[in-house]
Design an enzyme around this catalytic site. Structure first.
Site, mmCIF file in Angstrom:
data_model
loop_
_atom_site.group_PDB
_atom_site.id
_atom_site.type_symbol
_atom_site.label_atom_id
_atom_site.label_comp_id
_atom_site.label_asym_id
_atom_site.label_seq_id
_atom_site.Cartn_x
_atom_site.Cartn_y
_atom_site.Cartn_z
ATOM 1 C CE LYS A 1 3.848 7.120 -2.250
ATOM 2 N NZ LYS A 1 3.930 8.441 -1.496
ATOM 3 C CG HIS B 1 8.188 4.995 5.496
ATOM 4 N ND1 HIS B 1 6.852 4.689 5.512
ATOM 5 C CD2 HIS B 1 8.290 6.151 4.783
ATOM 6 C CE1 HIS B 1 6.183 5.629 4.846
ATOM 7 N NE2 HIS B 1 7.033 6.524 4.406
ATOM 8 C CB SER C 1 2.076 3.829 -5.101
ATOM 9 O OG SER C 1 1.932 5.041 -4.412
HETATM 10 P P1 A3P Z 1 -1.250 5.987 -5.195
HETATM 11 O O1 A3P Z 1 0.093 6.476 -5.601
HETATM 12 O O2 A3P Z 1 -1.491 4.568 -5.606
HETATM 13 O O3 A3P Z 1 -2.356 6.880 -5.607
HETATM 14 P P2 A3P Z 1 1.705 7.068 1.662
HETATM 15 O O4 A3P Z 1 0.878 8.073 2.372
HETATM 16 O O5 A3P Z 1 2.022 5.861 2.481
HETATM 17 O O6 A3P Z 1 2.879 7.674 1.017
HETATM 18 O O7 A3P Z 1 0.798 6.431 0.512
HETATM 19 C C1 A3P Z 1 0.427 7.182 -0.604
HETATM 20 C C2 A3P Z 1 -0.609 6.407 -1.389
HETATM 21 O O8 A3P Z 1 -1.839 6.430 -0.661
HETATM 22 C C3 A3P Z 1 -0.887 7.028 -2.745
HETATM 23 O O9 A3P Z 1 -1.282 5.943 -3.578
HETATM 24 C C4 A3P Z 1 -2.047 7.955 -2.395
HETATM 25 O O10 A3P Z 1 -2.810 8.366 -3.484
HETATM 26 C C5 A3P Z 1 -2.835 7.057 -1.451
HETATM 27 N N1 A3P Z 1 -3.765 7.804 -0.587
HETATM 28 C C6 A3P Z 1 -3.499 8.871 0.185
HETATM 29 N N2 A3P Z 1 -4.612 9.296 0.811
HETATM 30 C C7 A3P Z 1 -5.609 8.456 0.444
HETATM 31 C C8 A3P Z 1 -7.005 8.367 0.747
HETATM 32 N N3 A3P Z 1 -7.592 9.239 1.565
HETATM 33 N N4 A3P Z 1 -7.721 7.375 0.172
HETATM 34 C C9 A3P Z 1 -7.139 6.498 -0.659
HETATM 35 N N5 A3P Z 1 -5.827 6.523 -0.982
HETATM 36 C C10 A3P Z 1 -5.064 7.496 -0.446
HETATM 37 C C1 EST Z 2 9.813 9.579 1.897
HETATM 38 C C2 EST Z 2 8.711 8.822 2.238
HETATM 39 C C3 EST Z 2 7.598 9.422 2.792
HETATM 40 O O1 EST Z 2 6.529 8.695 3.146
HETATM 41 C C4 EST Z 2 7.577 10.781 3.008
HETATM 42 C C5 EST Z 2 8.693 11.536 2.702
HETATM 43 C C6 EST Z 2 8.728 12.931 3.134
HETATM 44 C C7 EST Z 2 10.147 13.355 3.402
HETATM 45 C C8 EST Z 2 10.896 13.181 2.132
HETATM 46 C C9 EST Z 2 11.036 11.707 1.787
HETATM 47 C C10 EST Z 2 9.797 10.928 2.099
HETATM 48 C C11 EST Z 2 11.551 11.623 0.366
HETATM 49 C C12 EST Z 2 12.906 12.301 0.253
HETATM 50 C C13 EST Z 2 12.876 13.718 0.791
HETATM 51 C C14 EST Z 2 12.295 13.731 2.156
HETATM 52 C C15 EST Z 2 12.573 15.113 2.668
HETATM 53 C C16 EST Z 2 13.972 15.409 2.159
HETATM 54 C C17 EST Z 2 14.258 14.319 1.136
HETATM 55 O O2 EST Z 2 14.939 14.847 0.078
HETATM 56 C C18 EST Z 2 12.134 14.600 -0.183
#
Ligand code: A3P
Ligand code: EST
Length: 303
Positions: free
Chosen positions: A60, A120, A150
Protein backbone atom coordinates in the site's frame (compact mmCIF):
# COMPACT_ATOMS: atom_id res chain seq x y z
CA UNK A 1 -19.72 -17.34 -1.32
CA UNK A 2 -22.70 -16.12 -3.36
CA UNK A 3 -22.74 -12.77 -1.58
CA UNK A 4 -19.17 -12.03 -2.57
CA UNK A 5 -18.73 -9.87 -5.64
CA UNK A 6 -15.39 -11.00 -6.97
CA UNK A 7 -13.79 -12.96 -9.75
CA UNK A 8 -12.99 -16.46 -8.62
CA UNK A 9 -10.85 -18.80 -10.67
CA UNK A 10 -12.26 -22.17 -11.58
CA UNK A 11 -10.67 -24.34 -8.91
CA UNK A 12 -12.09 -27.02 -6.59
CA UNK A 13 -13.90 -25.64 -3.49
CA UNK A 14 -11.38 -27.14 -1.07
CA UNK A 15 -8.58 -25.22 -2.81
CA UNK A 16 -10.60 -22.03 -2.60
CA UNK A 17 -11.07 -22.55 1.11
CA UNK A 18 -7.32 -22.47 1.52
CA UNK A 19 -7.09 -19.03 -0.09
CA UNK A 20 -10.06 -17.24 1.38
CA UNK A 21 -9.20 -15.63 4.72
CA UNK A 22 -6.19 -17.90 5.39
CA UNK A 23 -4.02 -17.59 8.47
CA UNK A 24 -0.63 -15.90 8.13
CA UNK A 25 2.37 -18.22 7.98
CA UNK A 26 5.92 -17.21 8.89
CA UNK A 27 8.68 -17.74 6.35
CA UNK A 28 12.19 -17.03 7.63
CA UNK A 29 10.58 -14.99 10.41
CA UNK A 30 8.33 -12.84 8.19
CA UNK A 31 4.53 -13.38 8.28
CA UNK A 32 3.11 -13.98 4.82
CA UNK A 33 -0.07 -15.20 3.14
CA UNK A 34 -0.74 -18.93 3.32
CA UNK A 35 -0.62 -19.64 -0.44
CA UNK A 36 2.57 -17.61 -0.79
CA UNK A 37 4.24 -19.60 1.99
CA UNK A 38 3.63 -22.83 0.08
CA UNK A 39 5.79 -21.55 -2.80
CA UNK A 40 8.51 -20.19 -0.53
CA UNK A 41 11.29 -22.61 -1.55
CA UNK A 42 11.01 -21.39 -5.14
CA UNK A 43 11.21 -17.79 -3.96
CA UNK A 44 14.24 -18.41 -1.78
CA UNK A 45 16.21 -19.99 -4.60
CA UNK A 46 14.97 -17.55 -7.26
CA UNK A 47 17.66 -16.53 -9.75
CA UNK A 48 17.74 -12.81 -10.43
CA UNK A 49 19.41 -11.55 -13.61
CA UNK A 50 21.78 -8.59 -13.74
CA UNK A 51 19.42 -6.49 -15.81
CA UNK A 52 16.34 -7.11 -13.63
CA UNK A 53 14.75 -4.02 -12.13
CA UNK A 54 13.17 -4.70 -8.76
CA UNK A 55 10.35 -2.59 -7.32
CA UNK A 56 10.26 -3.13 -3.56
CA UNK A 57 7.67 -1.70 -1.19
CA UNK A 58 5.76 -2.37 1.96
CA UNK A 59 2.15 -3.05 0.81
CA UNK A 60 0.00 0.00 0.00
CA UNK A 61 2.91 2.38 -0.49
CA UNK A 62 2.49 3.14 -4.19
CA UNK A 63 3.71 -0.11 -5.76
CA UNK A 64 1.19 -0.14 -8.60
CA UNK A 65 1.77 3.52 -9.34
CA UNK A 66 5.55 3.24 -9.65
CA UNK A 67 5.16 -0.05 -11.57
CA UNK A 68 3.07 1.71 -14.19
CA UNK A 69 5.58 4.57 -14.38
CA UNK A 70 8.49 2.15 -14.85
CA UNK A 71 6.61 0.12 -17.46
CA UNK A 72 5.84 3.27 -19.45
CA UNK A 73 9.44 4.50 -19.22
CA UNK A 74 10.71 1.11 -20.46
CA UNK A 75 8.36 1.43 -23.42
CA UNK A 76 9.30 5.06 -24.07
CA UNK A 77 5.77 6.19 -23.25
CA UNK A 78 4.12 3.83 -25.74
CA UNK A 79 0.65 3.48 -24.21
CA UNK A 80 -0.39 0.65 -26.49
CA UNK A 81 2.52 -1.54 -25.42
CA UNK A 82 1.96 -0.81 -21.77
CA UNK A 83 -1.73 -1.67 -22.14
CA UNK A 84 -0.97 -5.15 -23.52
CA UNK A 85 -1.57 -6.74 -20.17
CA UNK A 86 -2.67 -5.91 -16.66
CA UNK A 87 0.00 -4.35 -14.48
CA UNK A 88 0.22 -7.51 -12.32
CA UNK A 89 1.08 -9.49 -15.47
CA UNK A 90 3.59 -6.98 -16.85
CA UNK A 91 5.32 -6.62 -13.49
CA UNK A 92 5.04 -10.02 -11.78
CA UNK A 93 4.79 -10.09 -7.99
CA UNK A 94 7.76 -12.30 -7.05
CA UNK A 95 6.37 -14.09 -4.00
CA UNK A 96 2.76 -14.45 -5.20
CA UNK A 97 1.13 -17.82 -5.79
CA UNK A 98 -2.31 -19.29 -5.31
CA UNK A 99 -4.84 -21.73 -6.73
CA UNK A 100 -5.95 -20.84 -10.24
CA UNK A 101 -2.98 -18.60 -10.90
CA UNK A 102 0.57 -19.47 -11.93
CA UNK A 103 3.23 -18.73 -9.34
CA UNK A 104 5.20 -15.63 -10.24
CA UNK A 105 8.47 -17.54 -9.90
CA UNK A 106 7.36 -19.82 -12.77
CA UNK A 107 6.25 -16.87 -14.87
CA UNK A 108 9.49 -14.97 -14.24
CA UNK A 109 11.72 -17.94 -15.01
CA UNK A 110 10.23 -18.01 -18.52
CA UNK A 111 10.08 -14.25 -19.02
CA UNK A 112 12.43 -12.45 -21.44
CA UNK A 113 14.83 -9.83 -20.10
CA UNK A 114 14.76 -7.06 -19.10
CA UNK A 115 12.28 -7.97 -16.38
CA UNK A 116 10.58 -5.61 -13.94
CA UNK A 117 9.69 -7.44 -10.74
CA UNK A 118 7.54 -6.39 -7.79
CA UNK A 119 8.12 -7.52 -4.23
CA UNK A 120 6.85 -6.74 -0.73
CA UNK A 121 9.56 -8.78 0.98
CA UNK A 122 11.53 -7.46 3.92
CA UNK A 123 15.14 -6.76 2.85
CA UNK A 124 16.26 -9.62 5.09
CA UNK A 125 14.30 -12.26 3.21
CA UNK A 126 14.79 -11.01 -0.34
CA UNK A 127 16.31 -13.86 -2.40
CA UNK A 128 20.11 -13.56 -2.16
CA UNK A 129 20.60 -13.49 -5.92
CA UNK A 130 19.21 -9.92 -6.16
CA UNK A 131 22.05 -8.69 -3.93
CA UNK A 132 24.66 -10.91 -5.57
CA UNK A 133 23.75 -9.67 -9.05
CA UNK A 134 23.66 -6.10 -7.74
CA UNK A 135 20.33 -5.43 -9.48
CA UNK A 136 18.85 -1.95 -9.67
CA UNK A 137 16.03 -1.53 -7.18
CA UNK A 138 13.41 1.14 -6.65
CA UNK A 139 12.00 1.33 -3.15
CA UNK A 140 8.87 3.38 -2.41
CA UNK A 141 8.01 4.27 1.18
CA UNK A 142 4.82 5.89 2.45
CA UNK A 143 4.06 7.33 5.88
CA UNK A 144 3.05 4.74 8.47
CA UNK A 145 -0.41 6.12 9.24
CA UNK A 146 -1.71 6.35 5.68
CA UNK A 147 -0.30 2.87 5.00
CA UNK A 148 -2.19 1.49 8.01
CA UNK A 149 -5.49 2.91 6.73
CA UNK A 150 -4.93 1.80 3.15
CA UNK A 151 -3.85 -1.66 4.29
CA UNK A 152 -6.94 -2.06 6.48
CA UNK A 153 -9.23 -1.38 3.53
CA UNK A 154 -7.15 -3.69 1.35
CA UNK A 155 -7.49 -6.50 3.91
CA UNK A 156 -11.25 -5.96 3.85
CA UNK A 157 -11.56 -6.23 0.05
CA UNK A 158 -8.86 -8.82 -0.75
CA UNK A 159 -10.04 -12.15 0.62
CA UNK A 160 -6.56 -13.64 0.42
CA UNK A 161 -5.78 -11.85 3.70
CA UNK A 162 -6.91 -12.96 7.14
CA UNK A 163 -10.03 -11.24 8.55
CA UNK A 164 -8.92 -7.71 9.47
CA UNK A 165 -11.31 -7.48 12.46
CA UNK A 166 -12.30 -3.97 13.51
CA UNK A 167 -10.12 -1.00 12.59
CA UNK A 168 -8.85 -0.90 16.17
CA UNK A 169 -7.94 -4.59 16.08
CA UNK A 170 -6.23 -4.20 12.74
CA UNK A 171 -4.24 -1.19 13.93
CA UNK A 172 -2.99 -3.23 16.88
CA UNK A 173 -1.92 -6.11 14.64
CA UNK A 174 -0.17 -3.60 12.39
CA UNK A 175 1.77 -2.10 15.30
CA UNK A 176 2.72 -5.61 16.40
CA UNK A 177 3.97 -6.40 12.89
CA UNK A 178 1.44 -9.18 12.81
CA UNK A 179 0.18 -8.49 9.27
CA UNK A 180 1.28 -9.84 5.89
CA UNK A 181 4.94 -8.88 5.24
CA UNK A 182 5.53 -7.97 8.87
CA UNK A 183 6.51 -4.71 10.48
CA UNK A 184 6.24 -1.47 8.49
CA UNK A 185 9.02 0.12 10.56
CA UNK A 186 11.47 -2.73 10.02
CA UNK A 187 10.67 -2.73 6.30
CA UNK A 188 11.31 0.96 5.65
CA UNK A 189 14.38 1.08 7.94
CA UNK A 190 16.11 -2.03 6.61
CA UNK A 191 15.67 -0.96 2.99
CA UNK A 192 16.87 2.54 3.93
CA UNK A 193 20.10 0.98 5.27
CA UNK A 194 20.60 -1.19 2.20
CA UNK A 195 20.56 1.82 -0.10
CA UNK A 196 24.05 2.76 1.11
CA UNK A 197 25.56 -0.39 -0.33
CA UNK A 198 23.36 -1.24 -3.28
CA UNK A 199 21.81 0.41 -6.33
CA UNK A 200 18.60 1.50 -4.65
CA UNK A 201 16.54 4.54 -5.58
CA UNK A 202 14.56 5.29 -2.42
CA UNK A 203 11.39 7.25 -3.15
CA UNK A 204 8.49 8.56 -1.08
CA UNK A 205 4.82 8.32 -2.03
CA UNK A 206 4.26 11.81 -0.61
CA UNK A 207 6.93 13.29 -2.92
CA UNK A 208 5.29 11.55 -5.87
CA UNK A 209 2.01 13.25 -5.01
CA UNK A 210 3.64 16.66 -4.57
CA UNK A 211 5.84 16.58 -7.66
CA UNK A 212 4.97 13.62 -9.89
CA UNK A 213 6.89 14.94 -12.89
CA UNK A 214 10.09 15.44 -10.85
CA UNK A 215 9.84 11.93 -9.40
CA UNK A 216 9.19 10.40 -12.84
CA UNK A 217 12.36 12.14 -14.04
CA UNK A 218 14.32 10.67 -11.12
CA UNK A 219 13.11 7.18 -12.01
CA UNK A 220 13.95 7.76 -15.66
CA UNK A 221 17.54 8.85 -14.87
CA UNK A 222 17.99 5.93 -12.49
CA UNK A 223 16.90 3.57 -15.28
CA UNK A 224 19.48 5.19 -17.56
CA UNK A 225 16.84 6.53 -19.95
CA UNK A 226 16.51 9.97 -21.40
CA UNK A 227 13.08 10.74 -22.75
CA UNK A 228 11.88 14.03 -24.22
CA UNK A 229 9.81 16.28 -22.01
CA UNK A 230 6.61 15.55 -23.99
CA UNK A 231 6.99 11.87 -23.23
CA UNK A 232 7.55 12.56 -19.53
CA UNK A 233 4.41 14.68 -19.55
CA UNK A 234 2.47 11.90 -21.28
CA UNK A 235 3.63 9.40 -18.67
CA UNK A 236 2.66 11.82 -15.92
CA UNK A 237 -0.82 12.26 -17.37
CA UNK A 238 -1.41 8.55 -17.79
CA UNK A 239 -0.25 7.64 -14.30
CA UNK A 240 -2.39 10.15 -12.42
CA UNK A 241 -4.69 8.64 -9.81
CA UNK A 242 -7.73 9.36 -11.97
CA UNK A 243 -6.22 7.83 -15.11
CA UNK A 244 -5.13 4.70 -13.25
CA UNK A 245 -8.43 4.32 -11.43
CA UNK A 246 -10.25 4.31 -14.77
CA UNK A 247 -7.71 2.03 -16.46
CA UNK A 248 -8.71 -1.66 -16.26
CA UNK A 249 -5.06 -2.60 -16.91
CA UNK A 250 -3.99 -0.68 -13.80
CA UNK A 251 -6.91 -0.84 -11.35
CA UNK A 252 -6.92 -4.58 -10.54
CA UNK A 253 -10.56 -4.93 -11.63
CA UNK A 254 -9.67 -8.13 -13.49
CA UNK A 255 -7.81 -9.70 -10.57
CA UNK A 256 -9.35 -12.63 -8.67
CA UNK A 257 -10.17 -12.72 -4.96
CA UNK A 258 -10.87 -9.01 -4.63
CA UNK A 259 -14.25 -7.38 -3.98
CA UNK A 260 -14.01 -3.79 -5.19
CA UNK A 261 -17.55 -3.08 -3.97
CA UNK A 262 -16.22 -3.29 -0.39
CA UNK A 263 -13.36 -0.91 -1.14
CA UNK A 264 -11.82 -0.27 -4.57
CA UNK A 265 -8.13 -1.03 -5.09
CA UNK A 266 -7.71 2.58 -6.28
CA UNK A 267 -9.32 3.96 -3.15
CA UNK A 268 -8.38 7.62 -2.53
CA UNK A 269 -4.78 8.18 -3.58
CA UNK A 270 -4.20 11.03 -1.16
CA UNK A 271 -1.93 12.05 1.65
CA UNK A 272 -3.22 12.52 5.23
CA UNK A 273 -6.32 10.33 4.96
CA UNK A 274 -5.35 8.83 8.34
CA UNK A 275 -6.92 11.92 9.96
CA UNK A 276 -10.32 10.58 8.89
CA UNK A 277 -9.71 7.16 10.40
CA UNK A 278 -7.61 7.46 13.58
CA UNK A 279 -9.33 8.47 16.82
CA UNK A 280 -7.44 10.88 19.08
CA UNK A 281 -6.66 7.97 21.45
CA UNK A 282 -5.42 5.74 18.63
CA UNK A 283 -3.26 8.55 17.37
CA UNK A 284 -1.62 9.01 20.77
CA UNK A 285 -0.84 5.32 21.09
CA UNK A 286 0.44 5.23 17.54
CA UNK A 287 2.72 8.21 18.09
CA UNK A 288 4.30 6.42 21.05
CA UNK A 289 4.78 3.28 19.00
CA UNK A 290 6.26 5.39 16.23
CA UNK A 291 8.83 7.19 18.39
CA UNK A 292 9.90 3.85 19.86
CA UNK A 293 10.32 2.18 16.50
CA UNK A 294 11.88 5.09 14.65
CA UNK A 295 14.30 6.35 17.31
CA UNK A 296 17.24 4.46 15.78
CA UNK A 297 17.04 5.83 12.22
CA UNK A 298 17.55 9.12 10.39
CA UNK A 299 14.71 8.23 8.02
CA UNK A 300 11.87 10.77 8.24
CA UNK A 301 8.44 11.10 6.65
CA UNK A 302 5.99 13.88 5.86
CA UNK A 303 2.99 13.10 8.03
P1 A3P B 1 -5.17 4.40 -0.84
O1 A3P B 1 -5.76 3.13 -0.35
O2 A3P B 1 -4.71 5.29 0.27
O3 A3P B 1 -6.04 5.13 -1.80
P2 A3P B 1 -0.08 -0.38 -3.70
O4 A3P B 1 -0.08 -0.23 -5.18
O5 A3P B 1 1.28 -0.39 -3.10
O6 A3P B 1 -0.93 -1.49 -3.25
O7 A3P B 1 -0.68 0.97 -3.09
C1 A3P B 1 -2.04 1.28 -3.24
C2 A3P B 1 -2.26 2.70 -2.77
O8 A3P B 1 -1.70 3.59 -3.74
C3 A3P B 1 -3.74 3.04 -2.66
O9 A3P B 1 -3.81 4.04 -1.65
C4 A3P B 1 -4.00 3.61 -4.06
O10 A3P B 1 -5.14 4.39 -4.16
C5 A3P B 1 -2.72 4.42 -4.26
N1 A3P B 1 -2.45 4.72 -5.68
C6 A3P B 1 -2.42 3.86 -6.71
N2 A3P B 1 -2.17 4.51 -7.86
C7 A3P B 1 -2.01 5.82 -7.54
C8 A3P B 1 -1.74 7.01 -8.29
N3 A3P B 1 -1.57 6.97 -9.62
N4 A3P B 1 -1.66 8.18 -7.63
C9 A3P B 1 -1.84 8.23 -6.30
N5 A3P B 1 -2.09 7.15 -5.53
C10 A3P B 1 -2.19 5.95 -6.14
C1 EST C 1 -1.16 -8.58 -1.79
C2 EST C 1 -0.47 -7.40 -1.94
C3 EST C 1 -0.38 -6.80 -3.18
O1 EST C 1 0.31 -5.66 -3.34
C4 EST C 1 -0.97 -7.38 -4.28
C5 EST C 1 -1.63 -8.58 -4.14
C6 EST C 1 -2.06 -9.28 -5.35
C7 EST C 1 -2.06 -10.77 -5.12
C8 EST C 1 -2.99 -11.03 -3.99
C9 EST C 1 -2.44 -10.48 -2.69
C10 EST C 1 -1.76 -9.16 -2.87
C11 EST C 1 -3.55 -10.54 -1.66
C12 EST C 1 -4.00 -11.97 -1.45
C13 EST C 1 -4.36 -12.65 -2.76
C14 EST C 1 -3.26 -12.49 -3.74
C15 EST C 1 -3.61 -13.42 -4.86
C16 EST C 1 -4.17 -14.64 -4.15
C17 EST C 1 -4.39 -14.20 -2.72
O2 EST C 1 -5.55 -14.74 -2.24
C18 EST C 1 -5.68 -12.10 -3.25
Amino acid sequence: MAHVKMNLPDVPPEELQAVLRPALIRVDGMPTLGPFARNWENVRKFQAREDDLLIATYPKSGTTWVSKIVDLIMNRGDLEKSQKGAIFERVPFLESAGPGMPSATDVLNKMDSPRVIKTHLQAEVLPKSFWEKNCKMIYVARNAKDVAVSYYHFYRMAYGHPEPGTWDEFLNSYMEGNVAFGSWAKHVKDWWKMRKQYKILYLFYEDMLLDPRGEIEKVMKFMGKDLPIEVVEKINKNTSFKAMKENPMANYSTFPYMDHSISPFMRKGIFGDWKNQFTVAQNEIFDQYYSREMSDTDLTFRM
